[in-house]
Design an enzyme around this catalytic site. Structure first.
Site, PDB file in Angstrom:
ATOM      1  N   ASP A  78      -5.671  10.158   6.612  1.00 40.37           N
ATOM      2  CA  ASP A  78      -4.600   9.913   7.575  1.00 40.37           C
ATOM      3  C   ASP A  78      -3.688  11.143   7.662  1.00 40.37           C
ATOM      4  O   ASP A  78      -3.293  11.568   8.745  1.00 40.37           O
ATOM      5  CB  ASP A  78      -3.748   8.709   7.153  1.00 40.37           C
ATOM      6  N   GLU A 130       0.849  -1.174   0.000  1.00 41.67           N
ATOM      7  CA  GLU A 130       0.000   0.000   0.000  1.00 41.67           C
ATOM      8  C   GLU A 130       0.900   1.244   0.000  1.00 41.67           C
ATOM      9  O   GLU A 130       1.191   1.786  -1.030  1.00 41.67           O
ATOM     10  CB  GLU A 130      -0.950  -0.041   1.205  1.00 41.67           C
ATOM     11  N   GLU A 152      -2.145   0.532  13.406  1.00 42.51           N
ATOM     12  CA  GLU A 152      -3.350   0.891  12.655  1.00 42.51           C
ATOM     13  C   GLU A 152      -4.608   0.564  13.459  1.00 42.51           C
ATOM     14  O   GLU A 152      -5.579   1.307  13.442  1.00 42.51           O
ATOM     15  CB  GLU A 152      -3.355   0.087  11.346  1.00 42.51           C
TER      16      GLU A 152
HETATM   17  C1  BGC Z   1      -5.378   2.679   4.743  1.00 42.48           C
HETATM   18  C2  BGC Z   1      -5.880   3.759   5.626  1.00 42.48           C
HETATM   19  C3  BGC Z   1      -6.850   4.560   4.845  1.00 42.48           C
HETATM   20  C4  BGC Z   1      -7.976   3.632   4.559  1.00 42.48           C
HETATM   21  C5  BGC Z   1      -9.147   4.250   3.915  1.00 42.48           C
HETATM   22  C6  BGC Z   1      -6.504   1.784   4.382  1.00 42.48           C
HETATM   23  O1  BGC Z   1      -6.146   0.740   3.594  1.00 42.48           O
HETATM   24  O2  BGC Z   1      -4.305   2.010   5.292  1.00 42.48           O
HETATM   25  O3  BGC Z   1      -5.073   4.269   6.514  1.00 42.48           O
HETATM   26  O4  BGC Z   1      -7.206   5.777   5.349  1.00 42.48           O
HETATM   27  O5  BGC Z   1      -7.569   2.500   3.864  1.00 42.48           O
HETATM   28  O6  BGC Z   1     -10.170   3.977   4.635  1.00 42.48           O
END
Ligand code: BGC
Length: 885
Positions: free
Chosen positions: A475, A468, A739
Site C-alpha cells: 500500500d 490493523e 479499500e
Molecule cells: C490490508 C491491505 C494489505 C493487505 C495485504 C490487508 O489486510 O488492509 O491493505 O495490503 O492486507 O494483502
C-alpha cells in the site's frame, strides 16, 4: 537581476533541535521576479552558538555549483547539544552576489549514546506479564536557584509518553516517541523548555501508556509485542547564566502512581475516571506521599535515535455537522468528514455518571450506527464524570478512524458546541494542490488527501480504524508518489524505510508490514516487499535525495538477492506466497486475489526492482554491481518474455493488470508495446470502460494508458461514475478512499465485515496521475527532485480547466490550463534555479502569444522551442509565464 535566498532548511527542517545527523544537509530556495534565474555559486557560513556569526566555524567559501538542495555540511565535527547558526548567499547567472539569507540554525542532540545518564524507570508495583491497562504517572521535583539561560529536555519511553513541567504540557507532539522497530531503533524527542522552569522548586511529570509498544496490536490479537514493561527515560539539561549546568534524569528517586486513565489502547480507546484525577500532579507543591517508588529497569540505550520525522500533532479542528437520531434510536454525531483523531468534549453532570463515545466510519443501509468493519477494534471512550462543574476531556494514547460518534449516557441536552473533532496526523508540509472544472474529481482529490492524513500517523498505514492500522509495504509504495505531491513526505518515508531495513529478515526478505509485527511470517510477497527498492527510489526521484539511496543500498540489494534465491530459476519468481493483484475484481468468488497470474506479477516486479537497483548502483558508482544488475535485468526480461508472452509478443494473461505491468515496467520488446497497449485498451473497452484491477494494477493503469496514446481512455476511466470506479464511491457519499471498489454496494449493503475499510489510500494512487498527467507536472529522472521539470498536461474533453501546484525543494511549480472559446490559456510557474521542458500536445496552432501580446518566440526566459506534429515543445527558464494559444 534581483534575487533572495530564503526558506533555509537543515535536513528538510526549519531550525530543528535535537538532530543526530553527523553531516547534515542544507537546502534553500531562491526567490526572484526575474526569469531564467540559475545559481552559479553559493557560500555557506556556520557559527557555533553565535547568532551574529561573528566568528565563523565553517565557511564553505564560494563554491561554483548550481546545487541548492542537500548541500553537505563539510566543516569540523559537530558537538552534541550545540547550536549551529548558518546563513547562505548565492551568485546567479548575472554573476551578482545576493544578500546573505536570514540566519537559521540547527541544534544537535546526543551524538554519543554514553551521554544518556538517565535510567529507564517503571512502576515497581507494576506486574510484569499482566495486561494491566492503567497508564502510569511518574513524577519528580527538583530545585535550583540560579538564572536559567537555556534548558533542553530529551525524552523517550517504552510505550507512549506525554510529559509536563510545572503543570504545563511540554510541546504539542502526540504519540511520542513515535513508532519504530523499537528494539532496534527507538526515537527520543528534544524540547526547548527554557520558559517552563521556575526559579527554585520545579516538578516534572510524565504519563505513559501502552501504545504500539505493549498494547494490543495487529489483528492476531497480540500484546506486549516489543516488551512487557512500560518505562520512561528522560534527561533535562539546565544551563545557567553563569555557564554551569544541572542535569535532572530519570532515576530511582522518581515516584509513580496510576490515575484516571484506566485503559488506553490504540485500537480500543480509553477508559477514564475523572474521579481519580490527581490534580496538580505535575506541580512542585503536589503532595505525593501516597505514590510508590519507581523501579529502574535494564533496557538498552544504544537503540536511541533522535526523532527522524515530523511529529504527529492536532492539525485541524472540525465542528460536527449534525446530531442524528438513528432509526434504532441511537444518538450519533456526524462530523461530516471521515477522519482520524478524536473528539474533545465538554460536559456537565453528576459525579459518577458514565458516558460512552463509540466511533465508526459509516452508517448502515438503514441509517444505523455500524461497527462491523472495525472487527475487534472497540474505538470506544468510557468516561466517568467527577461532577461539580464543566469538565473537558480528550484521549491520551488512542486514536479513532471515524465520521460518526455514538453517544450514550450524555447528561442533559446536546449542544454541538460541546464537541470538537480534532484531526491528527504527521505534520508533513502540504505541498500540492489540484483543482479542476469537475467537482467530483475535486472531491476525489480531497478524499485522497483525507486518506493520506488519516493514514500518515507516524507510519504509513493501510487503514486507521479496524484492528490493523499497520505499515503494509505494498500500500505504502504504490501511494508514495501521490503522497509526495500532496505533502512533503521525505522525512516520513525516510524513517519508515530505515525501519524496513532494520526489520528486513536475515535472508533479505521484507516483512509484509513495517514495523514488523506480524507473527509467523517467513515468506515475503512480491509487489509488497518491493517497497525496499521502489521506496528509496521514489524519494530520490521526488526530492533528489541521494543519501537515502546510499543508506538503503544494502537493503535494496538484499531484497533482489532474496528473490534471486527463490525457486529453481534465478530469472523468474514463480514460487512461494504472494498477495497477487489484491482485491482485483477479476478474482474468483470468495478470493481476494485477482486473476493475473502471481508468477507474472512477481517476475514483473522482480524485473522492475532489479532495473532500479542497477540504476542506483550506477548513480552511486558501484560499477561492478551496476553491470551485474543490468545483466540480471536483461535475463529476467528474457525469461519474462519467454514465460508470459506468445511468440508474436502478446501477453498470455488476458487481464488488465498483466498488460498494465508489462507496459509500465517496460518488460516487452519495443515493437510489441503498441500492440499490447492496444490490447489493454480493448480489455477496458470490452469491459464497458471499467477496470478490473486491484492493488497492483490500479496505481499504474492510467499512467500506462496516457503514455501509450490512450489519454482519452484514461480520462474516461477516471470519470466513470458507476461501479467499479473511483467516482462510484463519491456518489455513495465517500469522503475518503475506500479499500474496496464496492465497500458499499449499489443496494446500500456492505461488501463484507471482515475487510472493508472506508479509509484506505491504495486506490488513491490515481492522484499521481492527476498531477503528472492531467496537470502534467513531473520531474526529469536525470535531474530528479524537480531540478529539471517536465510540464506536459493532457487536455481532454471532460475538463475545461485545471489548476495544480507543487511546492518543490526549489519553490512553487504551477501548471494551469483553461480552454477558451478560441484556443487555450496556459499559466506556469517554474522556480528559480530550475528549468522546464513544456510539451503541449495536440496543438496545431503555431501562434502562441504571451498575455501582454508579445509573440512567444520573443518571450524572455524561453531557451528553445520546437513545433512538431501538433506538439509544441518549449524549453523554459525559471519564472512565471502566462500565454494564450
Ligand atoms: C490490508 C491491505 C494489505 C493487505 C495485504 C490487508 O489486510 O488492509 O491493505 O495490503 O492486507 O494483502
Amino acid at each position: 537581476m534581483d534575487y533572495k535566498v530564503e526558506s533555509l532548511r537543515c535536513e528538510y527542517r526549519k531550525n530543528p533541535i535535537g538532530l543526530d545527523v553527523k553531516r547534515p544537509r542544507i537546502s534553500w530556495k531562491i526567490s526572484s521576479n526575474y526569469r531564467g534565474v540559475v545559481q552559479v555559486a553559493y557560500q555557506i557560513q556556520v557559527a557555533v552558538n553565535d547568532r551574529n556569526l561573528s566568528s565563523v566555524f565553517w565557511d564553505s567559501g564560494k563554491v561554483e555549483s548550481d546545487q541548492s538542495v542537500h548541500i553537505l555540511y563539510k566543516g569540523p565535527d559537530l558537538s552534541s547539544r550545540t547550536r549551529y547558526y548558518y546563513r547562505v548567499r548565492v551568485w546567479c547567472n548575472d554573476s551578482k552576489v545576493s544578500e546573505w539569507s536570514d540566519v537559521n540554525f540547527w541544534e544537535m542532540g546526543f551524538l554519543d549514546k554514553s551521554e544518556w545518564l538517565g535510567s529507564w524507570i517503571t512502576g515497581e508495583f507494576f506486574p510484569k506479564s499482566t495486561n494491566i491497562d492503567s497508564c502510569l504517572m511518574l513524577r519528580k521535583t527538583f530545585t535550583f536557584n540560579k538564572k536559567v539561560r537555556k534548558a533542553r529536555l530529551y525524552a523517550s519511553a517504552l510505550g507512549l509518553y506525554e510529559i509536563h513541567l510545572n503543570g504545563q504540557r511540554i510541546g504539542d507532539w502526540l504519540f511520542t516517541p513515535g513508532w519504530t522497530s523499537y528494539n532496534k531503533r527507538l526515537q527520543y524527542q528534544t524540547y526547548d523548555v527554557t520558559e517552563l522552569l521556575n526559579n527554585e522548586v520545579n516538578a516534572i511529570g510524565a504519563h505513559i501508556g501502552n501504545g504500539w509498544y505493549k498494547g494490543n496490536l495487529a489483528f492476531q490479537d497480540q500484546r506486549n509485542i516489543y516488551g512487557q514493561e512500560l518505562a520512561l527515560l528522560c534527561q533535562l539539561h539546565i544551563i545557567f547564566e553563569d555557564g554551569t549546568e544541572d542535569i535532572v534524569v530519570t532515576d530511582e528517586h522518581w515516584k509513580v502512581a496510576t490515575g484516571p486513565v484506566l485503559m488506553s489502547e490504540i485500537y480500543h480507546g480509553e477508559t477514564y475516571d475523572a474521579r481519580l484525577e490527581r490534580e496538580g500532579w505535575t506541580q512542585s507543591d503536589y503532595l505525593d506521599t501516597d505514590w510508590a517508588g519507581v523501579k529502574v529497569i535494564d533496557h538498552s540505550k544504544d537503540v536511541l535515535i533522535a526523532q527522524e520525522n515530523m511529529p504527529t500533532r492536532v492539525i485541524e479542528e472540525l465542528k460536527p455537522a449534525s446530531i442524528i437520531r438513528t432509526p434504532s434510536g441511537e444518538t450519533v454525531l456526524d462530523i461530516g468528514q471521515n477522519m482520524v483523531g478524536w473528539i474533545h468534549f465538554k460536559v456537565n453532570g453528576v459525579r459518577g455518571k458514565k458516558i460512552t463515545l463509540q466511533h465508526a466510519e459509516v452508517l448502515d443501509k438503514e441509517g444505523n450506527f455500524y461497527v462491523g468493519n472495525l472487527r475487534a477494534a472497540k474505538q470506544t471512550i468510557n468516561y466517568v464524570l467527577k461532577g461539580g462543574g464543566e469538565e473537558e476531556y480528550e484521549p491520551y494514547f488512542s486514536f479513532y478512524g471515524f465520521r460518526y460518534v455514538k453517544i450514550e449516557g450524555w447528561p442533559g441536552e446536546f449542544d454541538l458546541n460541546d464537541f470538537t473533532a480534532k484531526v491528527i496526523h504527521s505534520d508533513n508540509q502540504i505541498t500540492g494542490t489540484f483543482v479542476c472544472s469537475d467537482h467530483m474529481i475535486n472531491q476525489l482529490q480531497q478524499n485522497i488527501v483525507w486518506s493520506q492524513k488519516g493514514n500518515f500517523l507516524d507510519v504509513p498505514t493501510d487503514c486507521p480504524q479496524r484492528d490493523e492500522r499497520l505499515g503494509w509495504t505494498g500500500d505504502a509504495h504504490v501511494f508514495m508518489r501521490t503522497a509526495s505531491f500532496n505533502m512533503n513526505t521525505a522525512l516520513f518515508f525516510t524513517k519508515w524505510l530505515r525501519d524496513l531495513k532494520a526489520d528486513q529478515l536475515p535472508n533479505g526478505g521484507v516483512p509484509h508490514v513495517i514495523p514488523h509485527v506480524l507473527r509467523d511470517e517467513d515468506h515475503s510477497s512480491s509487489a509488497w516487499g518491493d517497497a525496499a527498492v521502489i521506496g528509496p527510489w521514489t524519494l530520490y526521484v521526488c526530492y533528489g535525495d541521494k543519501r537515502i539511496l546510499e543508506e538503503q543500498y544494502e537493503s535494496m540489494k538484499d531484497w533482489i538477492e532474496y528473490i534471486r534465491n527463490q525457486g529453481e530459476n534465478e530469472y523468474l519468481w514463480n514460487t512461494g506466497f504472494h498477495f497477487g493483484d489484491w482485491l482485483g475484481l477479476d478474482a474468483k468468488e470468495d478470493s481476494y486475489e485477482g486473476a493475473t497470474p502471481k508468477d507474472l506479477i512477481a517476475t514483473a516486479f522482480y524485473a522492475y526492482s532489479t532495473h532500479l537497483l542497477g540504476e542506483v548502483a550506477r548513480l552511486l558508482n558501484y560499477n561492478g554491481d551496476a553491470e551485474k544488475y543490468v545483466l540480471l535485468h536483461h535475463n529476467i526480461l528474457d525469461h519474462f518474455r519467454n514465460e508470459f508472452t506468445t511468440s508474436n509478443g502478446s501477453l498470455i494473461a488476458n487481464t488488465q493488470t498483466a498488460h498494465v505491468l508489462a507496459l509500465m515496467f517496460d518488460l516487452l520488446q519495443i515493437e510489441d508495446r503498441p500492440k499490447v497497449a492496444d490490447a489493454l485498451a480493448n480489455l477496458i473497452i470490452e469491459n464497458n470502460i471499467h477496470l478490473t484491477t486491484g492493488f497492483v494494477g490500479t496505481p499504474y493503469i492510467c499512467h500506462v494508458l496516457s503514455r501509450f496514446g490512450y489519454s482519452d481512455l484514461a480520462y474516461k476511466l477516471v470519470f466513470q461514475k458507476d461501479y467499479p470506479s473511483w467516482l462510484y464511491s463519491i456518489n455513495k457519499g465517500a469522503t475518503t478512499i475506500w479499500e474496496h471498489w464496492d465497500g458499499i454496494k449499489e443496494d446500500g449493503s456492505f461488501w463484507s465485515d471482515d475487510m472493508n475499510s472506508f479509509n484506505h489510500y491504495a486506490y488513491g494512487a490515481v492522484g499521481d496521475w492527476l498531477y503528472r498527467s492531467v496537470a502534467g507536472i513531473d520531474t526529469t529522472i536525470s535531474q530528479p527532485g524537480y531540478k529539471h521539470i517536465n510540464i506536459s498536461p493532457s487536455f481532454e474533453k471532460e475538463l475545461s480547466w485545471v489548476k495544480a501546484s507543487y511546492e518543490s525543494m526549489y519553490g512553487t511549480i504551477r501548471s494551469e490550463w483553461k480552454k477558451l472559446s478560441k484556443g487555450m490559456e496556459i499559466s506556469l510557474a517554474i522556480p528559480p534555479n530550475t528549468k522546464a521542458t513544456v510539451i503541449l500536445k495536440g496543438i496545431s496552432n503555431r501562434e502562441i502569444i504571451e498575455r501582454d501580446d508579445s509573440v512567444i518566440i520573443d518571450m524572455e526566459g524561453l531557451l528553445d522551442w520546437n513545433f512538431d506534429e501538433g506538439n509544441i515543445t518549449l524549453q523554459l527558464g525559471s519564472g512565471e509565464y502566462n500565454f494564450i494559444i
